[in-house]
Write a protein that holds these residues in place. Structure first.
Motif, mmCIF file in Angstrom:
data_model
loop_
_atom_site.group_PDB
_atom_site.id
_atom_site.type_symbol
_atom_site.label_atom_id
_atom_site.label_comp_id
_atom_site.label_asym_id
_atom_site.label_seq_id
_atom_site.Cartn_x
_atom_site.Cartn_y
_atom_site.Cartn_z
ATOM 1 N N UNK A 61 51.016 42.334 29.434
ATOM 2 C CA UNK A 61 52.446 42.111 29.685
ATOM 3 C C UNK A 61 52.720 41.523 31.076
ATOM 4 N N UNK A 62 51.956 41.943 32.074
ATOM 5 C CA UNK A 62 52.113 41.452 33.449
ATOM 6 C C UNK A 62 50.780 40.913 33.932
ATOM 7 N N UNK A 63 50.820 39.867 34.762
ATOM 8 C CA UNK A 63 49.558 39.528 35.420
ATOM 9 C C UNK A 63 49.409 40.459 36.639
ATOM 10 N N UNK A 64 48.218 40.442 37.229
ATOM 11 C CA UNK A 64 47.919 41.456 38.248
ATOM 12 C C UNK A 64 48.858 41.367 39.449
ATOM 13 N N UNK A 65 49.253 40.145 39.819
ATOM 14 C CA UNK A 65 50.113 39.986 40.995
ATOM 15 C C UNK A 65 51.505 40.542 40.716
ATOM 16 N N UNK A 66 52.069 40.206 39.551
ATOM 17 C CA UNK A 66 53.394 40.748 39.196
ATOM 18 C C UNK A 66 53.320 42.266 39.148
ATOM 19 N N UNK A 67 52.216 42.761 38.593
ATOM 20 C CA UNK A 67 52.054 44.213 38.468
ATOM 21 C C UNK A 67 52.051 44.872 39.852
ATOM 22 N N UNK A 68 51.318 44.266 40.792
ATOM 23 C CA UNK A 68 51.250 44.824 42.151
ATOM 24 C C UNK A 68 52.638 44.802 42.800
ATOM 25 N N UNK A 98 49.232 57.389 44.764
ATOM 26 C CA UNK A 98 49.920 56.658 45.826
ATOM 27 C C UNK A 98 49.147 55.374 46.088
ATOM 28 N N UNK A 99 49.080 54.916 47.328
ATOM 29 C CA UNK A 99 48.570 53.555 47.546
ATOM 30 C C UNK A 99 47.128 53.344 47.111
ATOM 31 N N UNK A 100 46.305 54.393 47.114
ATOM 32 C CA UNK A 100 44.903 54.189 46.708
ATOM 33 C C UNK A 100 44.802 53.785 45.240
ATOM 34 N N UNK A 101 45.794 54.206 44.416
ATOM 35 C CA UNK A 101 45.803 53.752 43.012
ATOM 36 C C UNK A 101 46.023 52.244 42.929
ATOM 37 N N UNK A 102 46.811 51.696 43.844
ATOM 38 C CA UNK A 102 47.037 50.245 43.813
ATOM 39 C C UNK A 102 45.750 49.499 44.164
ATOM 40 N N UNK A 103 45.019 50.000 45.171
ATOM 41 C CA UNK A 103 43.736 49.371 45.498
ATOM 42 C C UNK A 103 42.773 49.521 44.315
ATOM 43 N N UNK A 104 42.726 50.735 43.712
ATOM 44 C CA UNK A 104 41.757 50.968 42.638
ATOM 45 C C UNK A 104 42.101 50.144 41.386
ATOM 46 N N UNK A 105 43.364 50.183 40.958
ATOM 47 C CA UNK A 105 43.732 49.529 39.688
ATOM 48 C C UNK A 105 43.975 48.025 39.856
ATOM 49 N N UNK A 106 44.876 47.660 40.783
ATOM 50 C CA UNK A 106 45.197 46.232 40.902
ATOM 51 C C UNK A 106 44.117 45.488 41.707
ATOM 52 N N UNK A 107 43.498 46.171 42.666
ATOM 53 C CA UNK A 107 42.456 45.548 43.484
ATOM 54 C C UNK A 107 41.105 45.551 42.774
ATOM 55 N N UNK A 108 40.454 46.705 42.736
ATOM 56 C CA UNK A 108 39.114 46.783 42.129
ATOM 57 C C UNK A 108 39.178 46.512 40.620
ATOM 58 N N UNK A 109 40.212 47.072 39.941
ATOM 59 C CA UNK A 109 40.288 46.933 38.480
ATOM 60 C C UNK A 109 40.593 45.512 38.053
ATOM 61 N N UNK A 110 41.689 44.948 38.573
ATOM 62 C CA UNK A 110 42.126 43.615 38.131
ATOM 63 C C UNK A 110 41.650 42.488 39.042
#
Ligand code: TMP
Length: 213
Positions: A61-68, A98-110
């Motif tokens: 539904x979203x690309x990684x940048x929109x998601x972030x 919190x912010x570590x989820x953004x690094x883990x999911x949008x950063x490392x994941x996507x």
């Protein structure tokens, strides 16, 4: 009045965060501290609306940048409307992700560049970071099994492939390794009681909170 502290709880899908947050909140409450439990994405009216956009619907539904950007918009609203006012009043805030989820999911994941996430966070949070982050680490099969057994609509991230969740797990562990002063890592494959005992001991000692016998 002394400002409240901010504790984030992190982990992959089905790590048992909700149970541990309850246990920690009860403990801090029993010590006479004012405690507020909240979550991301969400935790304020606007951020809860953004949460629905993020966690429901199809994976693509979203690309990684929109998601972030959605995650960061939700985070800013949550901080300004809920977290910072509570801390100002001396309340301790326990936050599910919190912010570590953004690094883990949008950063490392996507695969978003980690330095772009650094810049987004500098813009959104300034220097604000959790006083303490508890990472509940768990093999992904165990976590996904637990998560799938919950019957809910919030399956967008769970539906991503196994390799994605492996990258997320690795991302969390790497973040913890890079900032040992902020993180406590717990083995989530133990019983819930073992995890909560270890978590509570670690929190008490980190903040030098003494329990009267
Ligand atoms: P939850 O199921 O633990 O409440 O988390 C909701 C989903 O949101 C979870 O699959 C992870 C995802 N998420 C991100 O992708 N990035 C983030 O920054 C946050 C806070 C959550």
């Amino acid at each position: 009045m002394e400002q409240g502290r901010f504790i984030s709880i992190e982990g992959g899908e089905g790590a048992g965060k909700s149970t541990q947050i309850q246990a920690l909140s009860q403990k801090l409450d029993s010590l006479g501290l004012a405690v507020k439990c909240t979550r991301e994405p969400g935790g304020s009216a606007g951020a809860e609306e953004i949460r629905r956009l993020l966690v429901e619907g199809l994976a693509g539904r979203w690309d990684a940048t929109s998601e972030a950007l959605l995650v960061l918009a939700a985070r800013r609203d949550h901080l300004t409307k809920t977290v910072w006012p509570a801390m100002e009043e001396g309340t301790w805030v326990i936050c599910d992700r919190f912010l570590d989820s953004t690094y883990a999911y949008q950063g490392y994941g996507h695969g978003l560049p980690l330095d772009s996430l650094d810049q987004l966070h500098a813009f959104t949070l300034g220097a604000f970071r959790p006083d303490l982050t508890i990472l509940i680490d768990l093999p992904i099969e165990d976590g996904l099994r637990r998560a799938h057994s919950r019957q809910d609509r919030e399956t967008r991230f769970e539906s991503l492939e196994r390799a994605f969740h492996e990258r997320v797990r690795h991302g969390f562990l790497e973040r913890a390794q890079q900032d040992p002063a902020r993180f406590i890592v717990l083995d989530g494959s133990q019983s819930l009681e073992q995890v909560s005992d270890q978590m509570i001991q670690a929190v008490l000692s980190r903040f030098e909170l003494f329990v009267e016998e």
